[in-house]
Write a protein that holds these residues in place. Structure first.
Motif, PDB file in Angstrom:
ATOM      1  N   ALA A  96       0.838  -1.204   0.000  1.00  0.00           N
ATOM      2  CA  ALA A  96       0.000   0.000   0.000  1.00  0.00           C
ATOM      3  C   ALA A  96       0.870   1.250   0.000  1.00  0.00           C
ATOM      4  CB  ALA A  96      -0.916  -0.004   1.215  1.00  0.00           C
ATOM      5  N   THR A  97       0.367   2.288  -0.630  1.00  0.00           N
ATOM      6  CA  THR A  97       1.021   3.590  -0.602  1.00  0.00           C
ATOM      7  C   THR A  97      -0.011   4.622  -0.184  1.00  0.00           C
ATOM      8  OG1 THR A  97       0.515   4.008  -2.921  1.00  0.00           O
ATOM      9  CG2 THR A  97       2.652   3.020  -2.435  1.00  0.00           C
ATOM     10  N   ALA A  98       0.421   5.666   0.462  1.00  0.00           N
ATOM     11  CA  ALA A  98      -0.481   6.736   0.893  1.00  0.00           C
ATOM     12  C   ALA A  98      -0.469   7.832  -0.159  1.00  0.00           C
ATOM     13  CB  ALA A  98      -0.047   7.278   2.241  1.00  0.00           C
ATOM     14  N   VAL A  99      -1.493   7.856  -0.995  1.00  0.00           N
ATOM     15  CA  VAL A  99      -1.588   8.846  -2.060  1.00  0.00           C
ATOM     16  C   VAL A  99      -2.824   9.708  -1.825  1.00  0.00           C
ATOM     17  CG1 VAL A  99      -1.944   9.171  -4.534  1.00  0.00           C
ATOM     18  CG2 VAL A  99      -0.375   7.418  -3.727  1.00  0.00           C
ATOM     19  N   THR A 100      -2.674  10.986  -2.078  1.00  0.00           N
ATOM     20  CA  THR A 100      -3.787  11.920  -2.015  1.00  0.00           C
ATOM     21  C   THR A 100      -3.957  12.523  -3.402  1.00  0.00           C
ATOM     22  OG1 THR A 100      -3.302  12.448   0.280  1.00  0.00           O
ATOM     23  CG2 THR A 100      -4.645  14.029  -0.931  1.00  0.00           C
ATOM     24  N   VAL A 101      -5.207  12.580  -3.865  1.00  0.00           N
ATOM     25  CA  VAL A 101      -5.520  13.233  -5.134  1.00  0.00           C
ATOM     26  C   VAL A 101      -6.406  14.425  -4.809  1.00  0.00           C
ATOM     27  CG1 VAL A 101      -6.571  13.014  -7.410  1.00  0.00           C
ATOM     28  CG2 VAL A 101      -5.394  11.046  -6.394  1.00  0.00           C
ATOM     29  N   ARG A 102      -5.947  15.605  -5.196  1.00  0.00           N
ATOM     30  CA  ARG A 102      -6.728  16.826  -4.994  1.00  0.00           C
ATOM     31  C   ARG A 102      -7.403  17.209  -6.298  1.00  0.00           C
ATOM     32  NH1 ARG A 102      -2.582  21.023  -2.709  1.00  0.00           N
ATOM     33  NH2 ARG A 102      -1.198  19.799  -3.985  1.00  0.00           N
ATOM     34  N   SER A 103      -8.636  17.717  -6.186  1.00  0.00           N
ATOM     35  CA  SER A 103      -9.345  18.246  -7.351  1.00  0.00           C
ATOM     36  C   SER A 103     -10.212  19.409  -6.880  1.00  0.00           C
ATOM     37  CB  SER A 103     -10.221  17.159  -7.994  1.00  0.00           C
ATOM     38  OG  SER A 103     -11.453  17.053  -7.336  1.00  0.00           O
ATOM     39  N   PRO A 104     -10.740  20.206  -7.811  1.00  0.00           N
ATOM     40  CA  PRO A 104     -11.635  21.289  -7.409  1.00  0.00           C
ATOM     41  C   PRO A 104     -12.908  20.780  -6.715  1.00  0.00           C
ATOM     42  CG  PRO A 104     -10.898  21.611  -9.668  1.00  0.00           C
ATOM     43  CD  PRO A 104     -10.452  20.238  -9.239  1.00  0.00           C
ATOM     44  N   PHE A 105     -13.221  19.501  -6.889  1.00  0.00           N
ATOM     45  CA  PHE A 105     -14.446  18.939  -6.352  1.00  0.00           C
ATOM     46  C   PHE A 105     -14.271  18.306  -4.984  1.00  0.00           C
ATOM     47  CE2 PHE A 105     -14.979  19.218 -10.854  1.00  0.00           C
ATOM     48  CZ  PHE A 105     -16.277  19.685 -10.994  1.00  0.00           C
ATOM     49  N   GLY A 106     -13.067  17.917  -4.640  1.00  0.00           N
ATOM     50  CA  GLY A 106     -12.841  17.278  -3.352  1.00  0.00           C
ATOM     51  C   GLY A 106     -11.460  16.667  -3.267  1.00  0.00           C
ATOM     52  N   LEU A 107     -11.226  16.019  -2.166  1.00  0.00           N
ATOM     53  CA  LEU A 107      -9.952  15.388  -1.870  1.00  0.00           C
ATOM     54  C   LEU A 107     -10.163  13.882  -1.800  1.00  0.00           C
ATOM     55  CD1 LEU A 107      -6.986  16.025  -0.872  1.00  0.00           C
ATOM     56  CD2 LEU A 107      -7.923  15.791   1.422  1.00  0.00           C
ATOM     57  N   MET A 108      -9.265  13.105  -2.403  1.00  0.00           N
ATOM     58  CA  MET A 108      -9.362  11.653  -2.379  1.00  0.00           C
ATOM     59  C   MET A 108      -8.134  11.085  -1.695  1.00  0.00           C
ATOM     60  SD  MET A 108     -10.656  11.529  -6.263  1.00  0.00           S
ATOM     61  CE  MET A 108     -10.261  13.254  -6.492  1.00  0.00           C
TER      62      MET A 108
END
Length: 126
Positions: A42-54
């Protein structure tokens, strides 16, 4: 171990990414398919977008437009989608939608084959 497939006219940035450790990706617009091989841990990845955070945990998921809204669908693994005040946790076969930037994610629901096909077509997969 990690691949990101982008749809046409997608604006995307790798803000920070460390092999086998994770990082931060930014999806400004368009569609993406994130695929991390679970055999590589597993890796800790964050995806940011104008709609929200994943917040992503070693997974394969789609983020981008479907059915007139910003959508997130998890094929395998787990993704937490955070809006302004609420979050929803998605697991394999589930998706959510965010109607407009700044809106909250809808409750997790199992997606049917037509909507999954629409999402995959956005990133050039059959």
């Amino acid at each position: 171990a990690t691949r990101v497939r982008l749809g046409p006219e997608t604006q995307f940035r790798i803000d920070r990414f460390i092999v086998n450790a994770g990082g931060v990706l930014v999806l400004y617009r368009g569609a993406m398919l994130y695929d991390h091989d679970p055999k590589d841990g597993a890796t800790a990845v964050t995806v940011r977008s104008p709609f929200g955070l994943m917040a992503v945990r070693g997974t394969r998921f789609f983020a981008g437009p479907t059915k007139g809204e910003f959508s997130v669908f998890v094929e395998r693994g787990e993704v937490m989608v955070t809006g302004v005040n609420t979050f929803v946790t998605l697991t394999g076969g589930q998706g959510t939608g965010i109607a407009t930037a700044g809106a909250e994610p809808s409750p997790a629901v199992n997606w049917g084959k037509p909507r999954i096909a629409e999402a995959m077509a956005r990133v050039g997969l059959p």
